[in-house]
Design a protein around this motif. Sequence first.
Motif, PDB file in Angstrom:
ATOM      1  N   ILE A 134      -8.986  10.281 -17.769  1.00 58.88           N
ATOM      2  CA  ILE A 134      -8.303   9.274 -16.901  1.00 58.88           C
ATOM      3  C   ILE A 134      -8.176  10.576 -15.537  1.00 58.88           C
ATOM      4  CG2 ILE A 134      -6.371   8.292 -15.969  1.00 58.88           C
ATOM      5  CD1 ILE A 134      -5.958   6.759 -18.322  1.00 58.88           C
ATOM      6  N   VAL A 135      -8.923  10.233 -14.600  1.00 59.29           N
ATOM      7  CA  VAL A 135      -8.972  11.304 -13.524  1.00 59.29           C
ATOM      8  C   VAL A 135      -8.138  10.583 -12.348  1.00 59.29           C
ATOM      9  CG1 VAL A 135     -10.475  12.095 -12.257  1.00 59.29           C
ATOM     10  CG2 VAL A 135     -11.217  11.443 -13.988  1.00 59.29           C
ATOM     11  N   VAL A 136      -6.342  11.665 -12.128  1.00 58.30           N
ATOM     12  CA  VAL A 136      -6.135  11.175 -11.412  1.00 58.30           C
ATOM     13  C   VAL A 136      -5.353  11.804 -10.054  1.00 58.30           C
ATOM     14  CG1 VAL A 136      -3.488  10.838 -11.233  1.00 58.30           C
ATOM     15  CG2 VAL A 136      -4.706   9.947 -12.823  1.00 58.30           C
ATOM     16  N   ASP A 137      -6.092  11.320  -8.966  1.00 55.39           N
ATOM     17  CA  ASP A 137      -5.778  11.666  -7.310  1.00 55.39           C
ATOM     18  C   ASP A 137      -4.776  11.346  -7.064  1.00 55.39           C
ATOM     19  OD1 ASP A 137      -6.842   9.343  -7.177  1.00 55.39           O
ATOM     20  OD2 ASP A 137      -8.427  10.109  -6.609  1.00 55.39           O
ATOM     21  N   VAL A 138      -4.645  11.236  -5.168  1.00 59.77           N
ATOM     22  CA  VAL A 138      -3.748  10.828  -4.624  1.00 59.77           C
ATOM     23  C   VAL A 138      -3.612   9.063  -5.049  1.00 59.77           C
ATOM     24  CG1 VAL A 138      -2.838  13.011  -3.283  1.00 59.77           C
ATOM     25  CG2 VAL A 138      -4.945  10.993  -3.086  1.00 59.77           C
ATOM     26  N   HIS A 139      -4.932   9.167  -4.286  1.00 64.26           N
ATOM     27  CA  HIS A 139      -4.892   7.011  -4.934  1.00 64.26           C
ATOM     28  C   HIS A 139      -4.504   6.830  -5.929  1.00 64.26           C
ATOM     29  CE1 HIS A 139      -8.249   7.807  -0.962  1.00 64.26           C
ATOM     30  NE2 HIS A 139      -8.183   8.019  -1.421  1.00 64.26           N
ATOM     31  N   VAL A 140      -5.333   6.608  -7.109  1.00 60.96           N
ATOM     32  CA  VAL A 140      -4.956   6.491  -8.493  1.00 60.96           C
ATOM     33  C   VAL A 140      -3.250   6.281  -8.731  1.00 60.96           C
ATOM     34  CG1 VAL A 140      -4.619   6.194 -10.739  1.00 60.96           C
ATOM     35  CG2 VAL A 140      -6.991   7.284  -9.429  1.00 60.96           C
ATOM     36  N   HIS A 141      -2.691   7.681  -7.929  1.00 57.76           N
ATOM     37  CA  HIS A 141      -0.848   8.057  -8.724  1.00 57.76           C
ATOM     38  C   HIS A 141      -0.654   6.649  -6.991  1.00 57.76           C
ATOM     39  CE1 HIS A 141       2.495   9.820  -9.443  1.00 57.76           C
ATOM     40  NE2 HIS A 141       3.015  10.739  -8.139  1.00 57.76           N
ATOM     41  N   ARG A 142      -1.339   6.549  -6.111  1.00 55.35           N
ATOM     42  CA  ARG A 142      -0.659   6.142  -5.375  1.00 55.35           C
ATOM     43  C   ARG A 142      -0.407   4.163  -5.691  1.00 55.35           C
ATOM     44  NH1 ARG A 142      -3.602   7.160  -1.830  1.00 55.35           N
ATOM     45  NH2 ARG A 142      -4.953   4.932  -1.457  1.00 55.35           N
ATOM     46  N   LEU A 173      -4.481   1.177   1.761  1.00 56.03           N
ATOM     47  CA  LEU A 173      -4.027   2.664   1.885  1.00 56.03           C
ATOM     48  C   LEU A 173      -3.416   3.602   2.155  1.00 56.03           C
ATOM     49  CD1 LEU A 173      -6.372   1.885   5.399  1.00 56.03           C
ATOM     50  CD2 LEU A 173      -7.584   2.604   3.560  1.00 56.03           C
ATOM     51  N   PRO A 174      -3.298   4.522   2.191  1.00 50.85           N
ATOM     52  CA  PRO A 174      -1.761   5.656   2.576  1.00 50.85           C
ATOM     53  C   PRO A 174      -0.881   4.684   2.894  1.00 50.85           C
ATOM     54  CG  PRO A 174      -3.675   6.976   2.032  1.00 50.85           C
ATOM     55  CD  PRO A 174      -3.619   5.765   2.022  1.00 50.85           C
ATOM     56  N   ARG A 175      -1.281   4.941   4.263  1.00 46.24           N
ATOM     57  CA  ARG A 175       0.025   4.621   5.310  1.00 46.24           C
ATOM     58  C   ARG A 175      -0.312   2.920   5.272  1.00 46.24           C
ATOM     59  NH1 ARG A 175       0.978   8.024   7.820  1.00 46.24           N
ATOM     60  NH2 ARG A 175       1.289  10.509   7.231  1.00 46.24           N
ATOM     61  N   LYS A 176      -1.121   2.679   6.047  1.00 48.48           N
ATOM     62  CA  LYS A 176      -0.861   0.606   6.473  1.00 48.48           C
ATOM     63  C   LYS A 176      -2.051  -0.259   5.636  1.00 48.48           C
ATOM     64  CE  LYS A 176      -0.902  -0.890  10.357  1.00 48.48           C
ATOM     65  NZ  LYS A 176      -1.119  -1.574  11.525  1.00 48.48           N
ATOM     66  N   LEU A 233     -10.107   1.752  -8.695  1.00 48.30           N
ATOM     67  CA  LEU A 233      -9.066   2.554  -7.775  1.00 48.30           C
ATOM     68  C   LEU A 233      -9.160   3.844  -6.549  1.00 48.30           C
ATOM     69  CD1 LEU A 233      -5.965   3.149 -10.609  1.00 48.30           C
ATOM     70  CD2 LEU A 233      -7.490   0.961  -9.196  1.00 48.30           C
ATOM     71  N   VAL A 234     -10.175   4.650  -6.568  1.00 52.60           N
ATOM     72  CA  VAL A 234     -10.256   5.469  -5.612  1.00 52.60           C
ATOM     73  C   VAL A 234     -11.387   4.630  -4.923  1.00 52.60           C
ATOM     74  CG1 VAL A 234     -11.664   7.088  -4.631  1.00 52.60           C
ATOM     75  CG2 VAL A 234     -10.225   7.436  -6.664  1.00 52.60           C
ATOM     76  N   ALA A 235     -12.354   4.218  -5.200  1.00 54.73           N
ATOM     77  CA  ALA A 235     -13.184   3.234  -4.072  1.00 54.73           C
ATOM     78  C   ALA A 235     -11.842   2.069  -3.463  1.00 54.73           C
ATOM     79  CB  ALA A 235     -14.297   2.040  -4.422  1.00 54.73           C
ATOM     80  N   PHE A 236     -11.108   1.880  -4.205  1.00 58.66           N
ATOM     81  CA  PHE A 236     -10.494   0.729  -3.978  1.00 58.66           C
ATOM     82  C   PHE A 236      -9.624   1.095  -2.579  1.00 58.66           C
ATOM     83  CE2 PHE A 236      -5.810  -1.701  -5.170  1.00 58.66           C
ATOM     84  CZ  PHE A 236      -6.340  -2.362  -4.385  1.00 58.66           C
TER      85      PHE A 236
END
Length: 213
Positions: free
Chosen positions: A141-149, A194-197, A185-188
Amino acid sequence: MKREDVPKVLEILKREFPKWNAPVVHMIAQHDKDPFRVLVCALLSTRTKDELTWRVCKRFFEKVKSPEDLIKLSEKEIEELIYPVGFYRVKAKQLKEIGKILIEKYGGKVPDTLEELLKLPGVGRKVANLVLSKGFNKPAIVVDVHVHRIVNRWCLVKTKTPEETERKLMEIVPKELWSDINYLLVAFGQTICLPRKPKCEECPVEKYCGKCL
DNA sequence: AAAACGGGGGC
DNA sequence: GCCCCAGTTTT
């Protein structure tokens, strides 16, 4: 979100994000499963936009097809080849060093365990798991900022660090879905969650969202 | 825990 | 001009 919902949610996202717009490492892997290319591509993609990474990778692989090709180049020559990506001086140095290690220690092959991959310079958990998943077809499982968020926003997990997220997801998510998580999850996260909005009004899986954030 | 690496693209 | 980007390493 409950863990039982995960397969259904991923299925919906899969329809929403077909392979053609998947992130660059996924595309490289579709085109060519060579672990060496996946490793180089994953390293170059660090903190760099996908489209730019894609252009640089294509040019790079015309000259460099193996660790043997890589160590023939000077650090300067590598810098010139990868120049437009960010951190190019650091990455050139790491690539040169990786080429040397692959030749001297692993017989010109990319190692296929997390432990060995993590010893390579510039390779952290994200890049290592990417190589295992896309280069070797191993469960990871590749966890980056997107997956984590996203998984935290869903309330699927409540974690502080990406590594903690990785461990939790391995408990919660069935193994056959691990590789889907890596790009869906990255594409999503790049387009809707999105992070902010986050664009919740456009979200195809909003009814499953825990709304922790 | 925070800083540093870094050019390109969006606004 | 300012801010962000499929992280990792060093302080």
